[in-house]
Scaffold this motif. Structure first.
Motif, PDB file in Angstrom:
ATOM      1  N   SER A   1       0.829  -1.197   0.000  1.00 35.25           N
ATOM      2  CA  SER A   1       0.000   0.000   0.000  1.00 35.25           C
ATOM      3  C   SER A   1       0.866   1.251   0.000  1.00 35.25           C
ATOM      4  O   SER A   1       2.020   1.224   0.430  1.00 35.25           O
ATOM      5  N   ARG A   2       0.281   2.369  -0.432  1.00 36.75           N
ATOM      6  CA  ARG A   2       1.041   3.614  -0.564  1.00 36.75           C
ATOM      7  C   ARG A   2       0.844   4.545   0.624  1.00 36.75           C
ATOM      8  O   ARG A   2       1.457   5.611   0.687  1.00 36.75           O
TER       9      ARG A   2
ATOM     10  N   TRP B   1       4.089   8.868  -2.059  1.00 34.10           N
ATOM     11  CA  TRP B   1       3.242   8.186  -1.090  1.00 34.10           C
ATOM     12  C   TRP B   1       1.955   8.976  -0.854  1.00 34.10           C
ATOM     13  O   TRP B   1       1.839  10.129  -1.266  1.00 34.10           O
TER      14      TRP B   1
ATOM     15  N   GLY C   1      -6.170  -1.776   5.190  1.00 37.18           N
ATOM     16  CA  GLY C   1      -4.838  -2.061   4.683  1.00 37.18           C
ATOM     17  C   GLY C   1      -4.264  -1.028   3.737  1.00 37.18           C
ATOM     18  O   GLY C   1      -3.385  -1.336   2.930  1.00 37.18           O
ATOM     19  N   GLU C   2      -4.723   0.227   3.833  1.00 40.67           N
ATOM     20  CA  GLU C   2      -4.223   1.273   2.929  1.00 40.67           C
ATOM     21  C   GLU C   2      -2.905   1.888   3.413  1.00 40.67           C
ATOM     22  O   GLU C   2      -2.253   2.612   2.663  1.00 40.67           O
TER      23      GLU C   2
ATOM     24  N   SER D   1       0.968   1.496   4.811  1.00 37.42           N
ATOM     25  CA  SER D   1       2.085   0.545   4.854  1.00 37.42           C
ATOM     26  C   SER D   1       3.198   0.972   5.799  1.00 37.42           C
ATOM     27  O   SER D   1       3.977   0.136   6.262  1.00 37.42           O
TER      28      SER D   1
ATOM     29  N   THR E   1       2.227  -2.535   9.969  1.00 38.60           N
ATOM     30  CA  THR E   1       2.894  -1.572   9.098  1.00 38.60           C
ATOM     31  C   THR E   1       4.377  -1.505   9.465  1.00 38.60           C
ATOM     32  O   THR E   1       4.784  -1.952  10.542  1.00 38.60           O
TER      33      THR E   1
END
Length: 244
Positions: free
Chosen positions: A7-8, A31, A169-170, A172, A200
């Motif tokens: 994810s970003r 990001w 889960g967006e 990281s 994360t």
């Protein structure tokens, strides 16, 4: 390099001043930044001060406002890092030196370049902070006047959009800029979101901050090579995730 499929989202727990510029830097690196300040900052007005100081010592950019209100621009300034030094310069101070590190580096810079006979130092820090630095300088022969320039209180809750991004889960990576902010942010985090955030990658400014997260159950922690925001952003790197 960013692993494929990751994810970003990057969670930034830094308070202002500093939050906005970090969000912008994270975004510029590709990001998606999420703001979630761990601390609420309340500036303090300084009570009556002696008429002259040999120099002002700033342990944080949060203390620049108090220095600007209390001191002439000609007062020499010792800043803990480059960003604090830059803020002091923007506030009008003309003689600013950066320790480019932490409180230990700041003490070393003052002891190496300063002279106790020049007069007292004004040390501006947050509440419950700066005592060890003041003690170290006094042991080296300096007279130190310490004043509280601001109070940092823990955030009471995490914004719903941040919690939602964690759960789906967006996000990281999570950035922590002090051990105090790491502890404060984790204390405000609902238990239901703890597992998601601990998955994360945490990027932290010091081993002390890493220790807080290890106790909280974090599995992947990166300690910046230097204790500053630039090194933390370097550890984050440029996002290479496919944006399509």
């Amino acid at each position: 390099m960013t692993p494929p499929g990751i994810s970003r989202g990057v969670l930034v727990t830094r308070p202002e001043p500093g939050l906005s510029e970090t969000l912008a830097a994270v975004s510029a690196a590709g990001w998606v930044p999420y703001a979630s300040p761990a601390l609420c900052i309340t500036p303090h007005s300084l009570r009556a001060l002696p008429s002259r100081f040999a120099a002002c010592v700033l342990t944080s950019g949060q203390a620049v406002q108090a220095a600007q209100a209390a001191l002439p621009s000609t007062c020499p300034v010792y800043a803990v890092g480059d960003r604090t030094a830059q803020r002091a310069q923007l506030a009008g101070f003309v003689g600013v030196q950066s320790a480019q590190g932490d409180a230990e580096a700041l003490a070393a810079l003052i002891i190496r370049t300063g002279t106790p006979a020049s007069g007292p130092l004004l040390l501006l820090s947050g509440a419950r902070q700066g005592m060890e630095l003041a003690s170290r300088l006094r042991q080296a022969g300096f007279r130190v006047v310490r004043r509280v320039a601001y109070t940092a209180r823990p955030a009471r809750q995490i914004a719903p959009d941040v919690l939602c991004a964690l759960q789906v889960g967006e996000i990281s990576h999570t950035l922590f800029f002090s051990s105090e902010s790491a502890a404060s942010w984790m204390a405000a985090l609902p238990d239901a979101s703890r597992g998601a955030v601990c998955r994360t990658t945490a990027i932290v400014i010091s081993q002390a901050a890493a220790a807080v997260l290890e106790k909280a159950g974090w599995t992947h922690i990166i300690v910046a090579r230097k204790p500053n925001a630039q090194a933390m952003l370097a550890a984050l790197g440029v996002c290479t995730v496919d944006r399509a």
